[in-house]
Design an enzyme around this catalytic site. Structure first.
Site, PDB file in Angstrom:
ATOM      1  N   CYS A 116     -43.482  65.368  -3.495  1.00 38.83           N
ATOM      2  CA  CYS A 116     -44.790  65.072  -2.886  1.00 38.83           C
ATOM      3  C   CYS A 116     -44.831  65.370  -1.392  1.00 38.83           C
ATOM      4  O   CYS A 116     -45.900  65.542  -0.815  1.00 38.83           O
ATOM      5  CB  CYS A 116     -45.174  63.625  -3.148  1.00 38.83           C
ATOM      6  SG  CYS A 116     -45.301  63.251  -4.900  1.00 38.83           S
ATOM      7  N   HIS A 250     -51.036  62.137   1.767  1.00 36.04           N
ATOM      8  CA  HIS A 250     -50.686  62.362   0.362  1.00 36.04           C
ATOM      9  C   HIS A 250     -51.442  61.346  -0.475  1.00 36.04           C
ATOM     10  O   HIS A 250     -51.511  60.163  -0.124  1.00 36.04           O
ATOM     11  CB  HIS A 250     -49.175  62.202   0.182  1.00 36.04           C
ATOM     12  CG  HIS A 250     -48.766  62.204  -1.256  1.00 36.04           C
ATOM     13  ND1 HIS A 250     -49.194  63.166  -2.142  1.00 36.04           N
ATOM     14  CD2 HIS A 250     -47.979  61.351  -1.969  1.00 36.04           C
ATOM     15  CE1 HIS A 250     -48.673  62.907  -3.337  1.00 36.04           C
ATOM     16  NE2 HIS A 250     -47.947  61.815  -3.260  1.00 36.04           N
ATOM     17  N   ASN A 280     -52.758  61.996  -8.274  1.00 34.77           N
ATOM     18  CA  ASN A 280     -51.620  62.414  -7.445  1.00 34.77           C
ATOM     19  C   ASN A 280     -51.222  63.830  -7.867  1.00 34.77           C
ATOM     20  O   ASN A 280     -50.693  64.033  -8.957  1.00 34.77           O
ATOM     21  CB  ASN A 280     -50.468  61.428  -7.647  1.00 34.77           C
ATOM     22  CG  ASN A 280     -49.244  61.761  -6.807  1.00 34.77           C
ATOM     23  OD1 ASN A 280     -49.134  62.864  -6.267  1.00 34.77           O
ATOM     24  ND2 ASN A 280     -48.325  60.824  -6.713  1.00 34.77           N
TER      25      ASN A 280
HETATM   26  O1  UT7 Z   1     -46.205  60.425  -5.122  1.00 35.03           O
HETATM   27  C1  UT7 Z   1     -45.016  59.756  -4.848  1.00 35.03           C
HETATM   28  C2  UT7 Z   1     -45.289  58.426  -4.406  1.00 35.03           C
HETATM   29  N1  UT7 Z   1     -45.732  57.607  -5.513  1.00 35.03           N
HETATM   30  C3  UT7 Z   1     -46.266  56.466  -5.245  1.00 35.03           C
HETATM   31  O2  UT7 Z   1     -46.431  56.210  -4.083  1.00 35.03           O
HETATM   32  C4  UT7 Z   1     -46.619  55.513  -6.342  1.00 35.03           C
HETATM   33  C5  UT7 Z   1     -46.355  54.133  -5.867  1.00 35.03           C
HETATM   34  N2  UT7 Z   1     -46.607  53.064  -6.820  1.00 35.03           N
HETATM   35  C6  UT7 Z   1     -47.843  52.746  -7.279  1.00 35.03           C
HETATM   36  O3  UT7 Z   1     -48.805  53.427  -6.989  1.00 35.03           O
HETATM   37  C7  UT7 Z   1     -47.990  51.489  -8.106  1.00 35.03           C
HETATM   38  O4  UT7 Z   1     -46.799  50.741  -8.062  1.00 35.03           O
HETATM   39  C8  UT7 Z   1     -48.376  51.754  -9.581  1.00 35.03           C
HETATM   40  C9  UT7 Z   1     -49.818  52.210  -9.645  1.00 35.03           C
HETATM   41  C10 UT7 Z   1     -47.467  52.800 -10.177  1.00 35.03           C
HETATM   42  C11 UT7 Z   1     -48.279  50.461 -10.405  1.00 35.03           C
HETATM   43  O5  UT7 Z   1     -49.035  49.434  -9.824  1.00 35.03           O
HETATM   44  P1  UT7 Z   1     -48.399  47.948  -9.685  1.00 35.03           P
HETATM   45  O6  UT7 Z   1     -49.450  47.102  -9.120  1.00 35.03           O
HETATM   46  O7  UT7 Z   1     -47.132  48.124  -8.880  1.00 35.03           O
HETATM   47  O8  UT7 Z   1     -48.155  47.566 -11.180  1.00 35.03           O
HETATM   48  P2  UT7 Z   1     -46.784  47.212 -11.953  1.00 35.03           P
HETATM   49  O9  UT7 Z   1     -45.933  48.406 -12.080  1.00 35.03           O
HETATM   50  O10 UT7 Z   1     -46.189  45.996 -11.333  1.00 35.03           O
HETATM   51  O11 UT7 Z   1     -47.346  46.799 -13.361  1.00 35.03           O
HETATM   52  C12 UT7 Z   1     -48.187  45.663 -13.544  1.00 35.03           C
HETATM   53  C13 UT7 Z   1     -48.512  45.518 -15.012  1.00 35.03           C
HETATM   54  C14 UT7 Z   1     -47.292  45.565 -15.923  1.00 35.03           C
HETATM   55  O12 UT7 Z   1     -47.508  44.612 -16.961  1.00 35.03           O
HETATM   56  P3  UT7 Z   1     -46.736  43.183 -16.936  1.00 35.03           P
HETATM   57  O13 UT7 Z   1     -45.272  43.524 -16.947  1.00 35.03           O
HETATM   58  O14 UT7 Z   1     -47.190  42.543 -15.662  1.00 35.03           O
HETATM   59  O15 UT7 Z   1     -47.235  42.544 -18.169  1.00 35.03           O
HETATM   60  C15 UT7 Z   1     -47.331  46.951 -16.521  1.00 35.03           C
HETATM   61  O16 UT7 Z   1     -46.751  47.014 -17.794  1.00 35.03           O
HETATM   62  O17 UT7 Z   1     -49.353  46.602 -15.443  1.00 35.03           O
HETATM   63  C16 UT7 Z   1     -48.819  47.178 -16.626  1.00 35.03           C
HETATM   64  N3  UT7 Z   1     -49.145  48.613 -16.636  1.00 35.03           N
HETATM   65  C17 UT7 Z   1     -50.287  49.103 -17.171  1.00 35.03           C
HETATM   66  N4  UT7 Z   1     -51.321  48.524 -17.766  1.00 35.03           N
HETATM   67  C18 UT7 Z   1     -52.339  49.307 -18.180  1.00 35.03           C
HETATM   68  C19 UT7 Z   1     -48.429  49.643 -16.111  1.00 35.03           C
HETATM   69  N5  UT7 Z   1     -49.087  50.796 -16.302  1.00 35.03           N
HETATM   70  C20 UT7 Z   1     -50.232  50.489 -16.942  1.00 35.03           C
HETATM   71  C21 UT7 Z   1     -51.317  51.263 -17.406  1.00 35.03           C
HETATM   72  N6  UT7 Z   1     -52.350  50.630 -18.025  1.00 35.03           N
HETATM   73  N7  UT7 Z   1     -51.382  52.607 -17.232  1.00 35.03           N
END
Ligand code: UT7
Length: 323
Positions: A116, A250, A280
């Protein structure tokens, strides 16, 4: 008077097909909702490459538009630096495929791999090569077809990415020191390979592999690293956050854009946001966002821009540009 690298023109290209969150969920049978994706990331749509659309075709389309905007004929390009993590072939470099598509018989052409952050790395390399006299006009391109390395069974990653390309023509000019690329700063810390990576590679599995990410940890590092490198590059350019007209970041997550702007004390209105439309697009996201804001008239000649990105490696970087 010193030799400067000026952004003479910008261009972008997106696959024909735009896919909303609901369409994607139904198409790929993903257990997700539009609400979850919008709330956690700000993403509403992404473009997905179809048959005949590859990283090279998107890159060449973006490059043609950048050349037209710059008023520079393709045969005057002496250097192509193309940032991608999704090349058409393992080798030769996608930059050489684009070179042929543009009808350029001889120039320097190579790819840069910094995921990225690739466009920031490519821009800095091209800037230094122009300043060193290796060429007078360069194409700097970020292009990706991430849809082809996603695991559609992994909802934590597959909803986040899209395909596209962005390009700039950099032209060397003897000019005002307060013009063109004023400063760049790049970083890498390979200890974080396990937080954002692809499961395959020619030398390990002889496969391409699919994307894996520990999103929460990447998020935390992103805000700290991006705010840090933006301060560093502004310092190097002799500017303060208050001088900045536009941040062109980005586009990984709207919440990262907001948190980073807040850390720098920048108004959210000064941040170019395209993550809602493009998701992204890895190395393509900064030049895609730049071209969007140039063409809709927000970014004007003379504006002070900060370009920034962070991605797998980790790698991160920023550039200050007097557009
Ligand atoms: O380009 C390189 C740089 N990349 C980034 O900068 C990405 C950085 N990270 C992020 O943007 C975020 O961390 C994410 C968008 C990937 C995730 O958001 P989050 O608020 O950190 O969510 P999480 O990973 O803690 O997941 C929360 C919940 C989980 O469920 P439980 O364990 O709390 O029951 C996941 O299983 O959301 C669930 N989950 C989803 N639910 C519905 C994860 N993906 C999905 C989904 N749809 N697609």
């Amino acid at each position: 008077m010193t030799r400067r690298s000026i952004i003479a023109g910008t261009g972008a290209a997106l696959p024909a097909r735009s896919v909303s969150n609901n369409e994607l969920a139904a198409w790929k049978n993903i257990d997700t909702t539009d609400e979850w994706i919008v709330e956690r990331t700000g993403i509403r749509n992404r473009h997905i490459a179809g048959e005949g659309e590859t990283t090279a075709t998107l890159a060449a389309d973006a490059a043609r538009r950048a050349l037209a905007a710059a008023g520079v004929a393709a045969d005057r390009i002496g250097l192509i630096v193309l940032a991608t993590a999704t090349p058409d072939q393992t080798f030769p470099a996608t930059a050489t495929i684009v070179q042929t598509m543009l009808g350029i018989d001889d120039c320097i052409a190579f790819d840069v791999a910094a995921v990225c952050t690739g466009f920031l790395y490519a821009l800095s390399v091209a800037d230094n090569m122009l300043k060193g006299g290796m060429a007078d006009h360069a194409l700097v391109i970020g292009a990706e077809t991430f849809s082809r390395i996603l695991d559609w069974e992994d909802r934590t990653t597959c909803v986040l990415f899209g395909d596209g390309a962005g390009a700039v023509v950099l032209t060397a000019e003897e000019g005002d020191p307060d013009s063109g690329i004023l400063a760049s700063r790049l970083h890498a810390d390979g200890r974080h390979n396990d937080l954002l990576y692809v499961t395959g590679g020619p030398s390990t599995t002889q496969t391409v592999g699919t994307v894996r990410m520990k999103g929460k940890e990447v998020f935390r590092h992103a805000v700290v690293n991006l705010a840090g490198v933006m301060h560093e590059v502004l310092d190097a350019a002799g500017h303060e956050p208050g001088d900045v007209d536009w941040v062109v970041p980005h586009q990984a997550n709207k919440r990262i854009l907001d948190a980073t702007a807040k850390k720098l004390g920048l108004a959210p209105e000064k941040v170019i946001v395209t993550v809602d439309r493009h998701a992204n697009t890895s190395a393509a996201s900064v030049p895609l966002a730049l071209d969007t804001a140039v063409r809709d008239g927000r970014i004007r000649r003379g504006d002070l821009l900060v370009l920034e990105a962070m991605g797998g490696g980790f790698t991160w970087g920023a550039a200050v540009v007097r557009y």
